[in-house]
Scaffold this motif. Structure first.
Motif, PDB file in Angstrom:
ATOM      1  N   UNK A 169      21.457 -49.180  -2.493  1.00 42.41           N
ATOM      2  CA  UNK A 169      21.313 -50.448  -3.211  1.00 42.41           C
ATOM      3  C   UNK A 169      20.537 -51.488  -2.408  1.00 42.41           C
ATOM      4  N   UNK A 170      20.379 -51.266  -1.095  1.00 42.68           N
ATOM      5  CA  UNK A 170      19.625 -52.201  -0.269  1.00 42.68           C
ATOM      6  C   UNK A 170      18.133 -51.890  -0.239  1.00 42.68           C
ATOM      7  N   UNK A 171      17.719 -50.749  -0.801  1.00 42.61           N
ATOM      8  CA  UNK A 171      16.356 -50.280  -0.602  1.00 42.61           C
ATOM      9  C   UNK A 171      15.334 -50.623  -1.689  1.00 42.61           C
ATOM     10  N   UNK A 172      15.718 -50.873  -2.939  1.00 47.96           N
ATOM     11  CA  UNK A 172      14.693 -51.104  -3.970  1.00 47.96           C
ATOM     12  C   UNK A 172      13.686 -52.173  -3.569  1.00 47.96           C
ATOM     13  N   UNK A 173      12.409 -51.828  -3.675  1.00 47.57           N
ATOM     14  CA  UNK A 173      11.341 -52.762  -3.369  1.00 47.57           C
ATOM     15  C   UNK A 173      11.112 -53.016  -1.896  1.00 47.57           C
ATOM     16  N   UNK A 174      11.775 -52.241  -1.025  1.00 40.26           N
ATOM     17  CA  UNK A 174      11.662 -52.473   0.417  1.00 40.26           C
ATOM     18  C   UNK A 174      11.337 -51.176   1.170  1.00 40.26           C
ATOM     19  N   UNK A 175      11.013 -51.360   2.426  1.00 38.58           N
ATOM     20  CA  UNK A 175      10.816 -50.235   3.346  1.00 38.58           C
ATOM     21  C   UNK A 175      12.057 -50.146   4.224  1.00 38.58           C
ATOM     22  N   UNK A 176      12.743 -49.033   4.148  1.00 40.44           N
ATOM     23  CA  UNK A 176      13.918 -48.801   4.988  1.00 40.44           C
ATOM     24  C   UNK A 176      13.452 -48.354   6.374  1.00 40.44           C
ATOM     25  N   UNK A 177      13.874 -49.087   7.397  1.00 40.71           N
ATOM     26  CA  UNK A 177      13.552 -48.717   8.775  1.00 40.71           C
ATOM     27  C   UNK A 177      14.722 -47.890   9.302  1.00 40.71           C
ATOM     28  N   UNK A 178      14.544 -46.586   9.296  1.00 41.34           N
ATOM     29  CA  UNK A 178      15.613 -45.663   9.692  1.00 41.34           C
ATOM     30  C   UNK A 178      15.563 -45.472  11.201  1.00 41.34           C
ATOM     31  N   UNK A 179      16.490 -46.120  11.905  1.00 42.59           N
ATOM     32  CA  UNK A 179      16.587 -45.982  13.356  1.00 42.59           C
ATOM     33  C   UNK A 179      17.655 -44.976  13.751  1.00 42.59           C
ATOM     34  N   UNK A 180      18.390 -44.442  12.775  1.00 43.97           N
ATOM     35  CA  UNK A 180      19.537 -43.582  13.074  1.00 43.97           C
ATOM     36  C   UNK A 180      19.138 -42.177  13.520  1.00 43.97           C
ATOM     37  N   UNK A 181      17.841 -41.872  13.482  1.00 43.70           N
ATOM     38  CA  UNK A 181      17.377 -40.578  13.990  1.00 43.70           C
ATOM     39  C   UNK A 181      17.478 -40.507  15.503  1.00 43.70           C
ATOM     40  N   UNK A 182      17.770 -41.639  16.124  1.00 49.27           N
ATOM     41  CA  UNK A 182      17.816 -41.716  17.584  1.00 49.27           C
ATOM     42  C   UNK A 182      19.245 -41.595  18.090  1.00 49.27           C
ATOM     43  N   UNK A 183      19.835 -40.441  17.785  1.00 50.11           N
ATOM     44  CA  UNK A 183      21.189 -40.128  18.230  1.00 50.11           C
ATOM     45  C   UNK A 183      21.215 -38.670  18.647  1.00 50.11           C
ATOM     46  N   UNK A 184      22.102 -38.337  19.542  1.00 46.72           N
ATOM     47  CA  UNK A 184      22.183 -36.948  20.013  1.00 46.72           C
ATOM     48  C   UNK A 184      22.450 -36.013  18.836  1.00 46.72           C
ATOM     49  N   UNK A 185      21.600 -35.004  18.705  1.00 53.26           N
ATOM     50  CA  UNK A 185      21.751 -34.043  17.623  1.00 53.26           C
ATOM     51  C   UNK A 185      21.030 -34.420  16.350  1.00 53.26           C
ATOM     52  N   UNK A 186      20.596 -35.690  16.233  1.00 54.24           N
ATOM     53  CA  UNK A 186      19.807 -36.080  15.063  1.00 54.24           C
ATOM     54  C   UNK A 186      18.410 -35.508  15.189  1.00 54.24           C
TER      55      UNK A 186
END
Length: 292
Positions: A205-222
């Motif tokens: 619900x936070x994403x419509x019309x926006x660019x989601x900056x996904x920083x969660x790939x920076x975790x062990x095992x991600x």
């Protein structure tokens, strides 16, 4: 099934080489195997040093795919204490994985033998599908400007989907928590500067019309999709390293694909040529600047 005439790629006999790829008309399983053989010089430096995960699609159908992180009958596996992971050592391992249904290769943000210390940061700009390219390009420009202000070296690639990955090579001096907090600080800085364009919230619900900056790939095992990997999507897109000025045109989706990627690689300067010589340490001033 194998027949006496089954083609052999990298020493591996390919079963059902003629099986069609439904979402990529005119392509077969053998085409997918041969793609990996042809890009091995670029692909293997991305895969061999790192734990991997894969996307497998049964019988070439993209409506029957699954994400696999742990070893089974796929690529040659080494087991760590926690968690188990997969590893490919050479192109024969990659071909074996593709023979067994793999279409996508995803990698950790750390490399052997020090998996407890990440050596890259990946920031995924994941735009809402309704956004026009000019806004995706604007978002990339703001990321470019932020990283440059901080004095960080970065590299960009397509994802083979809607978005872009900004990849920062770093020295192995930081913990997973430290790089995740720094990546979150970068995401928050973008949101603070342009809240109508960016969000750092994963909720749909936070994403419509926006660019989601996904920083969660920076975790062990991600993981994040590897450069030069195919994507199990219509047209068989490729996640392609690019120069920033290539973003003047829309490079989303299958702009780079199984048909044009090899020729692209053979006839251009490698925009990631300096990657291994660009490792950097996150200074205290950089971290303060993004409140990390």
């Amino acid at each position: 099934m194998l027949s006496p005439g089954s083609p052999r790629i990298a020493g591996i006999a390919i079963s059902h080489p003629e099986r069609p790829i439904v979402e990529a008309p005119g392509h077969t399983k053998l085409d997918v195997v041969r793609y990996h053989e042809l890009v091995a010089a670029w692909l293997m430096p991305q895969l061999a040093p790192r734990p991997i995960a894969v996307v497998k699609c049964m019988e070439g159908r993209f409506d029957d795919c699954f994400f696999q992180k742990h070893p089974s009958r796929g690529p040659r596996a080494d087991l760590d204490d926690s968690p188990p992971f997969m590893r490919v050592a050479d192109i024969a391992d990659v071909v074996r994985a593709v023979q067994n249904g793999t279409y996508e290769f995803h990698t950790w943000g750390a490399s052997f033998p020090r998996l407890e210390r990440p050596d890259r940061i990946t920031l995924d700009l994941d735009p809402d599908g309704s956004l026009p390219w000019r806004l995706v390009r604007e978002a990339a420009g703001q990321m470019h400007a932020l990283l440059d202000r901080l004095g960080l070296k970065w590299f960009v690639k397509t994802t083979g989907g809607k978005g872009l990955h900004f990849v920062l090579p770093i020295t192995r001096r930081h913990t997973w928590l430290e790089i995740r907090e720094f990546a979150r600080g970068l995401a928050d800085a973008l949101v603070g500067a342009a809240p109508s364009l960016f969000t750092a919230k994963a909720a749909r619900e936070a994403r419509p019309g926006r660019v989601y900056v996904d920083y969660l790939r920076n975790a062990e095992g991600a993981t994040a999709v590897a450069a030069y990997s195919l994507r199990a999507r219509p047209g068989l897109p490729v996640s392609m390293p690019i120069a920033f000025d290539e973003l003047d045109r829309d490079v989303r989706g299958d702009h780079f694909n199984i048909d044009n990627a090899v020729d692209t690689l053979a006839h251009r300067h490698d925009p990631w040529a300096d990657y291994e010589h660009s490792r950097q340490t996150l200074s205290a001033s950089m971290r303060r600047a993004v409140h990390a």
